[in-house]
Enzyme design. Structure first.
Site, PDB file in Angstrom:
ATOM      1  N   TRP A   1       0.815  -1.219   0.000  1.00  0.00           N
ATOM      2  CA  TRP A   1       0.000   0.000   0.000  1.00  0.00           C
ATOM      3  C   TRP A   1       0.843   1.260   0.000  1.00  0.00           C
ATOM      4  CZ3 TRP A   1      -4.537  -0.057  -1.843  1.00  0.00           C
ATOM      5  CH2 TRP A   1      -5.310  -1.219  -1.772  1.00  0.00           C
TER       6      TRP A   1
ATOM      7  N   ASP B   1      -1.322   6.531   6.689  1.00  0.00           N
ATOM      8  CA  ASP B   1      -2.430   5.730   6.177  1.00  0.00           C
ATOM      9  C   ASP B   1      -2.641   4.608   7.191  1.00  0.00           C
ATOM     10  OD1 ASP B   1      -4.092   3.888   4.978  1.00  0.00           O
ATOM     11  OD2 ASP B   1      -2.899   3.658   3.146  1.00  0.00           O
TER      12      ASP B   1
ATOM     13  N   LYS C   1     -12.615  -1.791   7.296  1.00  0.00           N
ATOM     14  CA  LYS C   1     -11.832  -2.785   8.031  1.00  0.00           C
ATOM     15  C   LYS C   1     -12.393  -2.962   9.444  1.00  0.00           C
ATOM     16  CE  LYS C   1      -8.832  -2.396   4.573  1.00  0.00           C
ATOM     17  NZ  LYS C   1      -8.633  -3.405   3.534  1.00  0.00           N
TER      18      LYS C   1
END
Length: 362
Positions: free
Chosen positions: A103, A169, A193
């Protein structure tokens, strides 16, 4: 668990607390006597206004968000923020990125469209690199504090000493543990999530970082505009915000190991991860390849020593009510995502299956 539902180890969209799902079902046709579903409400009506106000207040309380941070309820997910952050903060200048996995690598690639990106350190997704080369004139430093695919997590945020804002993030471990706001300039994360359904993105931005957006930044993604309009410049993801608000209430009420709220969630996550990693480490049949000091509490990738057994493993796991254990296609193997809503019983069931499968196939 109040029913015989399977245990869902999906990396996201992920499992939600069953009491929250039950409340959503009960309120689907009529929220609070309004005669409307939340999905049918005007985002500017008093009913949704009350939902949003409580959700923001509960989130600020749970994460102890300082008064000089604005909480924005946005859309676009983590991938969208990879563009929205540099559009707001880079001023077309320099951005430093620490690459710890899939990511953060994507974040660096996207930011290059708007800024001069320097990879300050990089690893192969197994540990947090050392020896960062940071630029004092960078607009910000970007890190992904939990790599969902690779299973690498910062257990302590870096303390930058050059005055450059830290952007994190934290999509896949947001609300699973406290955040040290003194070290952060901006934090963002998709809700799918630990917090709610896909469609909602949460941004926490320090007020002094507002007002620096590039001219090409779309108005709906300009943090200053979104903050000034209390996340109502355009229609926000109303239903996702409603569900997230119920999750915040669930977290506040959670009692575990003598702790409540976020402290209870964190302790339960520590216990769940500890149980699963201990089982993997005790086995010669399974392997986790992440350095022990930065293993994720949320996403646990692992590999069978004989990958010819992968499909058999997944089929038998499904038969045992253990779902979505296949690893990301870019790395293979298996992955158990054990987010906030995964009960300890789910991890215990997974460990029991791991041991049984090894006994029969090892």
């Amino acid at each position: 668990m109040t029913s015989a539902r399977p245990f869902n180890f999906s990396a996201g969209p992920a499992t939600l607390p069953e009491p929250v799902l039950c409340q959503v079902a009960a309120e689907m046709l009529d929220w609070g006597g309004s005669g409307m579903s939340v999905m049918e409400m005007s985002h500017r009506g008093k009913e949704f206004g009350a939902i949003l106000e409580r959700a923001e207040a509960d989130l600020r309380e749970l994460l102890a968000v300082p008064a000089n941070f604005r909480i924005l309820f946005m859309q676009g997910g983590g991938l969208g923020e990879n563009a929205i952050v540099p559009l707001n903060l880079s001023r077309g200048g320099k951005v430093d990125v620490v690459v710890t996995g899939s990511w953060s690598r994507k974040s660096a690639a996207e930011a290059r469209r708007y800024a001069d990106v320097h990879v300050a350190a990089e690893d192969n997704g197994r540990e947090i690199p050392v020896g960062w080369t940071l630029r004092d004139d960078a607009s910000y430093v970007h890190v992904c504090t939990n790599e969902t695919i690779d299973g690498v997590e910062f257990h302590d945020l870096p303390r930058l000493t050059n005055g450059v804002p830290l952007v994190i993030d934290c999509s896949s471990h947001l609300l699973s543990r406290p955040i040290d706001w003194q070290r952060v300039g901006l934090a963002f994360g998709g809700a799918q999530k630990n917090i709610g359904p896909a469609g909602l993105t949460l941004v926490f931005v320090r007020e002094d970082l507002l007002g620096h957006a590039m001219d090409i930044c779309p108005t709906a993604f300009n943090y200053e505009t979104v903050a000034a309009n209390h996340s109502m410049y355009n229609t926000p993801p109303t239903f996702a915000i409603y569900v997230a608000g119920l999750v915040f209430q669930w977290v506040k009420q959670l009692d575990y190991a003598g702790k409540r709220g976020l402290a209870a969630i964190e302790q339960r996550n520590i216990d769940k991860a500890g149980l699963l990693y201990a089982a993997l480490d005790a086995s010669a049949f399974y392997e986790n390849r992440v350095a022990a000091n930065c293993r994720s509490r949320m996403n646990v990738p692992f590999f069978l020593k004989d990958d010819r057994l992968n499909e058999t493993f997944l089929a038998e796991a499904k038969d045992r009510g253990l779902l979505q254990l296949k690893g990301h296609k870019s790395v293979g193997g298996m992955r158990a995502s054990i987010y906030n809503a995964m009960p300890l019983e789910g991890v215990q069931a997974l460990v029991s299956f791991l041991q049984d499968f090894e006994a029969r196939h090892g």
